[in-house]
Scaffold this motif. Structure first.
Motif, short mmCIF file in Angstrom:
data_model
loop_
_atom_site.label_atom_id
_atom_site.label_comp_id
_atom_site.label_asym_id
_atom_site.label_seq_id
_atom_site.Cartn_x
_atom_site.Cartn_y
_atom_site.Cartn_z
N LYS A 3 0.65 -1.13 -0.03
CA LYS A 3 0.06 -0.26 -0.03
C LYS A 3 0.72 1.94 0.03
O LYS A 3 1.32 1.71 1.65
CB LYS A 3 -1.08 -0.38 0.97
CG LYS A 3 -1.82 -1.43 1.02
CD LYS A 3 -2.95 -0.72 2.27
CE LYS A 3 -3.70 -2.37 2.46
NZ LYS A 3 -4.85 -1.97 3.18
N LYS A 4 0.86 2.02 -1.16
CA LYS A 4 2.02 2.96 -1.20
C LYS A 4 1.31 4.10 -2.33
O LYS A 4 2.16 4.71 -2.20
CB LYS A 4 3.71 2.47 -1.58
CG LYS A 4 4.12 1.63 -0.85
CD LYS A 4 4.82 2.56 0.08
CE LYS A 4 5.62 2.12 0.85
NZ LYS A 4 6.16 2.84 2.49
N ASN A 66 -15.45 2.16 2.44
CA ASN A 66 -16.17 0.56 1.69
C ASN A 66 -15.89 0.74 -0.23
O ASN A 66 -15.77 -0.25 -0.91
CB ASN A 66 -17.70 0.92 1.55
CG ASN A 66 -18.10 -0.07 2.50
OD1 ASN A 66 -17.38 -0.22 3.90
ND2 ASN A 66 -19.22 0.92 2.88
N SER A 67 -14.93 2.01 -0.54
CA SER A 67 -15.11 2.55 -1.72
C SER A 67 -13.33 2.54 -2.20
O SER A 67 -12.81 3.14 -2.98
CB SER A 67 -14.99 3.45 -2.81
OG SER A 67 -15.61 4.40 -1.76
N LEU A 68 -12.76 1.99 -0.82
CA LEU A 68 -10.86 2.85 -0.55
C LEU A 68 -10.63 1.52 -2.01
O LEU A 68 -10.17 -0.27 -2.07
CB LEU A 68 -9.98 2.55 0.41
CG LEU A 68 -11.03 4.07 1.09
CD1 LEU A 68 -10.30 3.50 2.81
CD2 LEU A 68 -10.69 4.79 0.76
N PRO A 69 -9.50 1.95 -2.55
CA PRO A 69 -8.87 1.17 -3.32
C PRO A 69 -7.71 0.17 -2.86
O PRO A 69 -7.44 0.66 -1.71
CB PRO A 69 -7.73 2.16 -4.77
CG PRO A 69 -8.17 3.19 -4.63
CD PRO A 69 -8.98 3.79 -2.99
N ALA A 70 -7.70 -0.72 -2.92
CA ALA A 70 -6.98 -1.91 -1.64
C ALA A 70 -5.76 -1.72 -1.37
O ALA A 70 -4.50 -1.90 -0.56
CB ALA A 70 -7.08 -3.36 -2.63
N LEU A 94 -10.97 16.90 8.01
CA LEU A 94 -11.43 15.77 8.89
C LEU A 94 -10.50 14.97 8.62
O LEU A 94 -10.71 14.98 7.03
CB LEU A 94 -12.74 15.86 9.16
CG LEU A 94 -13.48 14.33 9.89
CD1 LEU A 94 -12.88 15.53 11.64
CD2 LEU A 94 -14.46 14.83 10.10
N ALA A 95 -9.63 14.42 9.14
CA ALA A 95 -9.29 12.90 8.53
C ALA A 95 -9.83 11.79 9.94
O ALA A 95 -9.80 12.13 11.16
CB ALA A 95 -7.90 13.32 8.61
N TYR A 96 -9.58 10.58 9.53
CA TYR A 96 -9.99 9.51 10.13
C TYR A 96 -8.16 8.59 10.01
O TYR A 96 -8.30 8.12 9.12
CB TYR A 96 -11.05 8.56 10.18
CG TYR A 96 -12.11 8.78 10.18
CD1 TYR A 96 -12.37 10.27 11.09
CD2 TYR A 96 -13.36 7.98 10.05
CE1 TYR A 96 -14.05 10.94 11.21
CE2 TYR A 96 -14.45 8.74 10.12
CZ TYR A 96 -14.81 9.78 10.95
OH TYR A 96 -16.08 10.51 12.01
N CYS A 97 -7.84 7.92 10.81
CA CYS A 97 -6.64 7.29 11.54
C CYS A 97 -6.69 6.05 10.77
O CYS A 97 -6.63 5.56 9.40
CB CYS A 97 -5.38 7.87 12.47
SG CYS A 97 -4.03 6.51 12.25
N ASP A 98 -7.99 5.35 11.41
CA ASP A 98 -7.92 4.66 11.56
C ASP A 98 -8.66 3.92 9.78
O ASP A 98 -8.92 2.95 9.41
CB ASP A 98 -9.46 3.70 12.26
CG ASP A 98 -10.56 4.70 12.09
OD1 ASP A 98 -10.48 5.99 12.10
OD2 ASP A 98 -11.78 3.73 12.88
N LEU A 99 -9.41 4.95 9.10
CA LEU A 99 -9.86 4.36 7.65
C LEU A 99 -8.45 5.09 6.64
O LEU A 99 -8.65 4.84 5.24
CB LEU A 99 -11.27 5.47 7.52
CG LEU A 99 -12.27 5.11 8.32
CD1 LEU A 99 -13.65 6.14 7.96
CD2 LEU A 99 -12.53 3.66 8.12
N HIS A 100 -7.78 5.76 6.72
CA HIS A 100 -6.59 6.32 6.18
C HIS A 100 -7.57 7.06 5.23
O HIS A 100 -6.15 7.15 4.37
CB HIS A 100 -6.15 5.38 5.17
CG HIS A 100 -5.05 4.14 6.88
ND1 HIS A 100 -4.54 4.26 7.48
CD2 HIS A 100 -5.37 2.91 7.17
CE1 HIS A 100 -3.85 3.11 8.22
NE2 HIS A 100 -4.48 2.46 7.90
N SER A 101 -8.18 7.88 5.78
CA SER A 101 -8.80 9.03 4.58
C SER A 101 -9.18 10.07 5.40
O SER A 101 -9.50 10.50 6.60
CB SER A 101 -10.11 8.07 4.52
OG SER A 101 -10.17 6.51 3.50
N CYS A 102 -9.65 10.90 4.57
CA CYS A 102 -9.33 12.39 4.94
C CYS A 102 -10.06 13.23 3.48
O CYS A 102 -10.40 12.78 2.79
CB CYS A 102 -8.33 13.17 5.56
SG CYS A 102 -6.94 13.82 3.98
#
Length: 278
Positions: A3-4, A66-70, A94-102
């Motif tokens: 995951k890079k 649910n749509s995050l690329p692998a 806003l960011a969620y560390c556990d979802l690696h999303s912002c």
């Protein structure tokens, strides 16, 4: 390790994607990772809160999980819609560390939320996107130094924040990703120069200059250590073949030699003595 890749997702009614290409290049330089720009999408109306008259930032992030690329190392959504989060009536991002999303909003940072123009607007968006992406990697707000990870409560805080991380935060990022600091700073500097963002680029120029000097010094130290490793064994063999008094004198000379950081720090008379003796 697989995951890079950092993904950028425009959300809303932006005018074209040229502006996102600039953000993509800057984010890639900042994190030294490949960045992929996803096709723009509309925000679902169900994410709009009629009572607050804004979009719910938390719901946006929960929607995309649910749509995050692998192969996503991190995911950043950029929207032109105004947002709120919980009790906060408005947020820049806003960011969620556990979802690696912002998610980052342009609604309160640029004149026309649908079109990012000019160096000041791009600089603000660069700061916000990188700030929130660092949160996805587990970075808390930094309060000990002047740092990009300082908290921002208003547009003045965004403008005053540097584009660089403080020492401790930079080491965290380096531990997370792994990169050459000098090469990274040069890439960031090139992206800022392209947009004529001079203030932050001047600060980067000072860092680049310092690291280049350190690199040159380290290169000289390597050469000097190699020279010491070559001289010492042969000098010691000579010493062993002399009388005891001569041994002590030559060993004293070697002690002085080894205590010097580089060959250049040796007194010229001692340095010449070593060469003659060798």
């Amino acid at each position: 390790k697989s995951k890079k890749i950092i993904y950028l997702q425009p959300m809303g009614d932006f005018n074209g994607t040229v502006q996102f290409e600039k953000i993509k290049k800057f984010v890639s330089a900042y994190f030294t990772l490949p960045v992929k720009l996803l096709p723009p999408i509309k925000l679902n109306k169900s994410l709009y809160n009629k009572q607050r008259r804004k979009f719910d930032a938390d719901e946006i992030l929960l929607k995309v999980r649910n749509s995050l690329p692998a192969d996503a190392f991190a995911f950043a959504a950029i929207t032109d819609k105004d947002m709120f989060s919980g009790r906060l009536s408005a947020v820049f991002g806003l960011a969620y560390c556990d979802l690696h999303s912002c998610v980052v909003s342009t609604a309160r940072t640029v004149a026309n939320p649908h079109q990012i123009k000019g160096r000041d607007e791009f600089e603000r968006i660069f700061k916000l996107v990188v700030h929130e992406l660092c949160h996805t990697m587990g970075f808390p707000h930094c309060s000990a130094h002047k740092c990009l990870m300082n908290g921002t409560a208003n547009i003045k805080d965004v403008n005053n924040a540097p584009l660089t991380l403080c020492g401790p935060c930079l080491r965290k990022l380096q531990w997370n990703i792994g990169f050459d600091k000098l090469a990274r700073y040069k890439k960031i500097s090139n992206q800022l120069a392209a947009l004529n963002i001079s203030d932050n680029n001047l600060a980067l120029a000072a860092k680049i200059n310092r690291l280049e000097k350190e690199k040159a010094v380290n290169a000289r130290l390597v050469i000097d250590k190699q020279l010491m490793a070559y001289v010492r064994p042969r000098a010691t063999n000579k010493v062993e073949s002399k009388k005891r008094g001569e041994q002590e004198g030559q060993m004293s000379l070697l002690v002085i030699f080894e205590q010097a950081t580089t060959v250049r720090e040796l007194p010229i008379s001692l340095y010449l003595g070593l060469i003659v003796y060798h």
